[in-house]
Design an enzyme around this catalytic site. Sequence first.
Site, PDB file in Angstrom:
ATOM      1  CB  CYS A 172       1.800   4.197   7.026  1.00  0.00           C
ATOM      2  SG  CYS A 172       1.464   2.541   6.416  1.00  0.00           S
TER       3      CYS A 172
ATOM      4  CD  GLU B 126       0.110  -1.474  11.818  1.00  0.00           C
ATOM      5  OE1 GLU B 126       0.034  -2.094  10.738  1.00  0.00           O
ATOM      6  OE2 GLU B 126       0.801  -0.451  11.941  1.00  0.00           O
TER       7      GLU B 126
HETATM    8 NI    NI Z   1       0.628   1.422   8.178  1.00  0.00          NI
END
Ligand code: NI
Length: 158
Positions: free
Chosen positions: A89, A132
Amino acid sequence: MAIRNIREMGDPVLNKICKEVKEITDRTRELIADMFDTMYEAEGVGLAAPQVGVLKRIVAIDVTGEDPIMLINPVILESSGEQSGNEGCLSVPGKTGIVTRPNYVKIKAYDIDLQPFELEGTELLARAICHELEHLEGHLYVEKVEGPLMDVEDLEEE
Ligand code: NI
């Protein structure tokens, strides 16, 4: 268009629930363009609005570098199967960990004209969509990591 500052784990904005988008303004359009610029600059495959400090339900995804997908107010309609693999991420730089996700998802979202559409994804796209969408609920993948959170560098050396 501009590169925005990516918020990192520990920033409380990443743990908040995002608000639905009800109208598209010039600021919304600018935000979306900036999100893609920021994601490509950081060499990510996905970016959610809270990662640039905006608590709106907007997601940018591109798992190939040639297929930009923009999702407004996305919701998962169906999911099936299972895949386990390394995930990362942009808000947790340099780290990776194994996460199990559905191997298939079908979602509904809205486009830039707030017209609804459906989208199906498998494998990496399904993983990116799930990752997401969780950002929009204030969750990071590290909460789901099985085993240790690893350094990307260590993984590459193996
Ligand atoms: Ni992320």
